[in-house]
Design a protein around this motif. Structure first.
Motif, PDB file in Angstrom:
ATOM      1  N   MET A  38      -3.124  13.315  -2.450  1.00  0.00           N
ATOM      2  CA  MET A  38      -4.538  13.178  -2.097  1.00  0.00           C
ATOM      3  C   MET A  38      -4.786  11.928  -1.257  1.00  0.00           C
ATOM      4  SD  MET A  38      -5.916  15.832  -3.480  1.00  0.00           S
ATOM      5  CE  MET A  38      -7.650  15.420  -3.302  1.00  0.00           C
ATOM      6  N   LEU A  39      -5.408  12.114  -0.094  1.00  0.00           N
ATOM      7  CA  LEU A  39      -5.745  10.981   0.759  1.00  0.00           C
ATOM      8  C   LEU A  39      -6.670  10.007   0.043  1.00  0.00           C
ATOM      9  CD1 LEU A  39      -6.292  12.523   4.313  1.00  0.00           C
ATOM     10  CD2 LEU A  39      -4.577  10.824   3.647  1.00  0.00           C
ATOM     11  N   THR A  40      -7.580  10.541  -0.790  1.00  0.00           N
ATOM     12  CA  THR A  40      -8.498   9.661  -1.517  1.00  0.00           C
ATOM     13  C   THR A  40      -7.744   8.723  -2.449  1.00  0.00           C
ATOM     14  OG1 THR A  40      -8.791  11.432  -3.152  1.00  0.00           O
ATOM     15  CG2 THR A  40     -10.447  11.246  -1.410  1.00  0.00           C
ATOM     16  N   GLU A  41      -6.622   9.197  -2.997  1.00  0.00           N
ATOM     17  CA  GLU A  41      -5.819   8.352  -3.868  1.00  0.00           C
ATOM     18  C   GLU A  41      -5.134   7.247  -3.073  1.00  0.00           C
ATOM     19  OE1 GLU A  41      -4.721   8.809  -7.566  1.00  0.00           O
ATOM     20  OE2 GLU A  41      -6.821   9.361  -7.320  1.00  0.00           O
ATOM     21  N   VAL A  42      -4.483   7.623  -1.958  1.00  0.00           N
ATOM     22  CA  VAL A  42      -3.662   6.655  -1.239  1.00  0.00           C
ATOM     23  C   VAL A  42      -4.487   5.723  -0.361  1.00  0.00           C
ATOM     24  CG1 VAL A  42      -1.724   8.258  -1.257  1.00  0.00           C
ATOM     25  CG2 VAL A  42      -3.191   8.177   0.748  1.00  0.00           C
ATOM     26  N   GLU A  43      -5.655   6.180   0.083  1.00  0.00           N
ATOM     27  CA  GLU A  43      -6.462   5.353   0.982  1.00  0.00           C
ATOM     28  C   GLU A  43      -7.608   4.643   0.277  1.00  0.00           C
ATOM     29  OE1 GLU A  43      -7.726   7.633   4.328  1.00  0.00           O
ATOM     30  OE2 GLU A  43      -5.686   8.066   5.021  1.00  0.00           O
ATOM     31  N   ASP A  44      -7.890   5.033  -0.950  1.00  0.00           N
ATOM     32  CA  ASP A  44      -9.032   4.436  -1.650  1.00  0.00           C
ATOM     33  C   ASP A  44      -8.657   3.915  -3.029  1.00  0.00           C
ATOM     34  OD1 ASP A  44     -11.534   3.648  -2.441  1.00  0.00           O
ATOM     35  OD2 ASP A  44     -12.283   5.668  -2.845  1.00  0.00           O
ATOM     36  N   ARG A  45      -8.280   4.817  -3.932  1.00  0.00           N
ATOM     37  CA  ARG A  45      -8.102   4.416  -5.326  1.00  0.00           C
ATOM     38  C   ARG A  45      -7.018   3.350  -5.507  1.00  0.00           C
ATOM     39  NH1 ARG A  45      -6.617   8.146 -10.679  1.00  0.00           N
ATOM     40  NH2 ARG A  45      -6.893   6.452 -12.190  1.00  0.00           N
ATOM     41  N   ILE A  46      -5.824   3.598  -4.984  1.00  0.00           N
ATOM     42  CA  ILE A  46      -4.721   2.670  -5.201  1.00  0.00           C
ATOM     43  C   ILE A  46      -4.972   1.324  -4.522  1.00  0.00           C
ATOM     44  CG2 ILE A  46      -2.247   2.273  -4.887  1.00  0.00           C
ATOM     45  CD1 ILE A  46      -3.015   4.291  -7.092  1.00  0.00           C
ATOM     46  N   SER A  81       1.005   3.007  -0.050  1.00  0.00           N
ATOM     47  CA  SER A  81       0.665   4.293  -0.672  1.00  0.00           C
ATOM     48  C   SER A  81       0.565   5.328   0.445  1.00  0.00           C
ATOM     49  CB  SER A  81      -0.658   4.193  -1.447  1.00  0.00           C
ATOM     50  OG  SER A  81      -1.689   3.671  -0.634  1.00  0.00           O
ATOM     51  N   PHE A  82       1.140   6.497   0.214  1.00  0.00           N
ATOM     52  CA  PHE A  82       1.102   7.538   1.243  1.00  0.00           C
ATOM     53  C   PHE A  82       1.216   8.906   0.595  1.00  0.00           C
ATOM     54  CE2 PHE A  82       5.511   6.230   0.806  1.00  0.00           C
ATOM     55  CZ  PHE A  82       6.249   7.399   0.867  1.00  0.00           C
ATOM     56  N   THR A  83       0.886   9.927   1.365  1.00  0.00           N
ATOM     57  CA  THR A  83       0.929  11.296   0.846  1.00  0.00           C
ATOM     58  C   THR A  83       2.319  11.882   1.026  1.00  0.00           C
ATOM     59  OG1 THR A  83       0.266  12.296   2.940  1.00  0.00           O
ATOM     60  CG2 THR A  83      -1.496  11.647   1.432  1.00  0.00           C
ATOM     61  N   HIS A  84       2.606  12.902   0.186  1.00  0.00           N
ATOM     62  CA  HIS A  84       3.933  13.500   0.232  1.00  0.00           C
ATOM     63  C   HIS A  84       4.165  14.297   1.510  1.00  0.00           C
ATOM     64  CE1 HIS A  84       1.644  17.003  -0.992  1.00  0.00           C
ATOM     65  NE2 HIS A  84       2.705  17.761  -0.886  1.00  0.00           N
ATOM     66  N   SER A  85       3.111  14.571   2.281  1.00  0.00           N
ATOM     67  CA  SER A  85       3.294  15.283   3.541  1.00  0.00           C
ATOM     68  C   SER A  85       4.137  14.468   4.528  1.00  0.00           C
ATOM     69  CB  SER A  85       1.935  15.602   4.175  1.00  0.00           C
ATOM     70  OG  SER A  85       1.209  14.419   4.438  1.00  0.00           O
ATOM     71  N   VAL A 107       5.945   8.334  -8.153  1.00  0.00           N
ATOM     72  CA  VAL A 107       5.608   9.662  -7.640  1.00  0.00           C
ATOM     73  C   VAL A 107       4.563  10.293  -8.543  1.00  0.00           C
ATOM     74  CG1 VAL A 107       6.500  11.918  -6.982  1.00  0.00           C
ATOM     75  CG2 VAL A 107       7.949   9.895  -6.727  1.00  0.00           C
ATOM     76  N   ASP A 108       3.393  10.549  -7.988  1.00  0.00           N
ATOM     77  CA  ASP A 108       2.335  11.188  -8.745  1.00  0.00           C
ATOM     78  C   ASP A 108       2.737  12.618  -9.090  1.00  0.00           C
ATOM     79  OD1 ASP A 108      -0.398  12.677  -9.004  1.00  0.00           O
ATOM     80  OD2 ASP A 108      -0.893  10.561  -9.122  1.00  0.00           O
ATOM     81  N   GLU A 109       2.237  13.125 -10.200  1.00  0.00           N
ATOM     82  CA  GLU A 109       2.651  14.424 -10.716  1.00  0.00           C
ATOM     83  C   GLU A 109       2.425  15.567  -9.741  1.00  0.00           C
ATOM     84  OE1 GLU A 109       0.227  15.504 -14.101  1.00  0.00           O
ATOM     85  OE2 GLU A 109      -1.418  14.353 -13.311  1.00  0.00           O
ATOM     86  N   GLU A 110       1.520  15.400  -8.810  1.00  0.00           N
ATOM     87  CA  GLU A 110       1.154  16.503  -7.936  1.00  0.00           C
ATOM     88  C   GLU A 110       2.099  16.688  -6.760  1.00  0.00           C
ATOM     89  OE1 GLU A 110      -0.872  14.158  -8.987  1.00  0.00           O
ATOM     90  OE2 GLU A 110      -2.036  15.284 -10.430  1.00  0.00           O
TER      91      GLU A 110
END
Length: 412
Positions: A38-46, A81-85, A107-110
């Motif tokens: 999730m971009l919201t996770e890597v660009e905001d939450r973390i 932080s980055f997405t698995h893509s 590694v996040d569960e998703e």
């Protein structure tokens, strides 16, 4: 080389992600890579939750690709932080820098460690390249596609350059039964290059992920440095008290329909799809409104934005349904965007992707369809208001999926 993964297997809502964030804050001497879909996770939450660690993330404002920016961030030893893509854009340079700076990979569960190949190359490409001797498929090495066309000057920025890069990183594999069945592995060198790998997940036993790890010979050991504040029993007891199953006469009439991906795309008649459409709408009309309602079904049939150009063709969007009602992808995880939704309809009977299942079966590690379906479904349900400990009215259209959920809620 790193050949093990530390596993934190804990239910949604138990506090495992927040616990790992606090663990990172308590151990600032480490360099971290945090991977989430999730971009919201890597660009905001973390970055927000870990301000003292100065997390950053790849972007394309000054770089041609996020992969190029990631390489620069790794060179500087940043916490990233980055997405698995981005996995498909990794190169040996990236991995060398991860090894150099001794990164801890979380590694996040998703994140999917194995996915069906959806690129621009198909069976004809693989067969012709194999016949020409430009690649070989090593069936004694899990079907790995190995690149043998070594004229790098010819291969830079060509139609096959990405195929070569993925092959070089050990990411592209074929099933034994058919070259058309291709899957992409997370580059296992990413695990081996990191000083530690911590995996956050739930329902690991019997999952596609477990099959993959076993296939790769990766040892799984418990991650004991974080203990989530809530147990599985705590969360299940609370969830069971919050969920009310709802039905209408129309939903009961479709409960024995298959609703699998193949059924929706190939076997369902127009009348069948109309029944599903009516069932979803009956719940909306009786229990919900646009603000409280979400549903899931195949995107090709259910997401208005996706099918609006083909509304006279196969779809299950009821003509009286508001055009902007929220369809949510069945595999949605790691987001709080829909935590205000209190009416949910699940209209999708899920099985492991055909290509992934065939590949894992060919190499002796078949996943469990029921575990896959249950894991995905409960993640989807936990995107709703149940995350806030608020009551949820839930309709599961398919009998199999409803049975799996009821067994899970009862601790089975």
């Amino acid at each position: 080389m790193q050949t093990k993964i530390e596993l934190l297997d804990s239910i949604m809502g138990s506090g495992k992600t927040q616990g790992v964030i606090q663990w990172m804050l308590n151990n600032p001497q480490n360099k971290y890579l945090y991977v989430s879909p999730m971009l919201t996770e890597v660009e905001d939450r973390i970055p927000t939750a870990c301000q003292s660690l100065e997390f950053t993330y790849p972007c394309t404002e000054e770089y041609k690709t996020k992969g190029q920016h990631l390489l620069k961030l790794l060179e500087e030893g940043c916490n990233v932080s980055f997405t698995h893509s981005l996995f498909t854009d990794l190169t040996k340079q990236h991995l060398a820098l991860i090894r150099k700076h001794e990164y801890v990979l979380i590694v996040d569960e998703e994140v999917a460690f194995i996915e069906p190949y959806k690129g621009n190359y198909g069976r004809d490409d693989i067969v012709s390249l194999e016949k020409a001797g430009h690649i070989r498929v090593e069936e004694d090495n899990l079907g790995r596609v190995v690149w043998q066309w070594y004229d790098d000057n010819e291969m830079n920025d060509t139609a096959y350059s990405k195929l070569k890069r993925m092959s070089d990183l050990g990411m592209l594999y074929c099933a034994k039964r058919d070259r058309k069945i291709m899957v992409v592995h997370l580059p296992i060198e990413l695990v081996q290059s990191s000083r530690r790998v911590i995996l956050l997940t739930y329902l690991f036993k019997g999952s596609v992920m477990e099959s993959f790890m076993d296939l790769k010979g990766i040892e799984i050991v418990p991650f004991k440095e974080v203990v989530p504040p809530k147990t599985t029993k705590d969360v299940l007891t609370k969830a069971k008290s919050l969920i009310t199953f709802i039905d209408t006469t129309t939903t009961k009439a479709v409960s024995n329909l298959s609703m699998s991906s193949t059924w929706y795309s190939k076997n369902a008649t127009t009348a069948d799809l109309e029944k599903v459409s009516n069932a979803i709408f009956s719940v909306y009309r009786k229990f919900g409104d646009k603000e409280s309602f979400i549903f899931t079904a195949p995107k090709s049939l259910a997401d208005y934005e996706y099918v609006k150009e083909e509304r006279l063709k196969r779809n299950i969007i009821h003509k009286k349904m508001p055009k902007d009602v929220d369809w949510i992808y069945c595999g949605t995880k790691a987001t709080n965007m829909w935590s205000h939704k209190s009416i949910a309809v699940h209209a999708y009977n899920r099985y492991v992707n055909t290509a992934i299942k065939a590949y894992l079966q060919d190499y002796g590690n078949p996943p469990n369809d029921d575990m896959f379906a249950l894991s995905e479904m409960v993640q989807w349900i936990f995107r709703t208001c149940i995350r806030n400990d608020e009551p949820l009215q839930l309709c599961i259209l398919n009998d199999r999926m409803r049975g799996l959920l009821c067994n899970w809620l009862n601790g089975n």
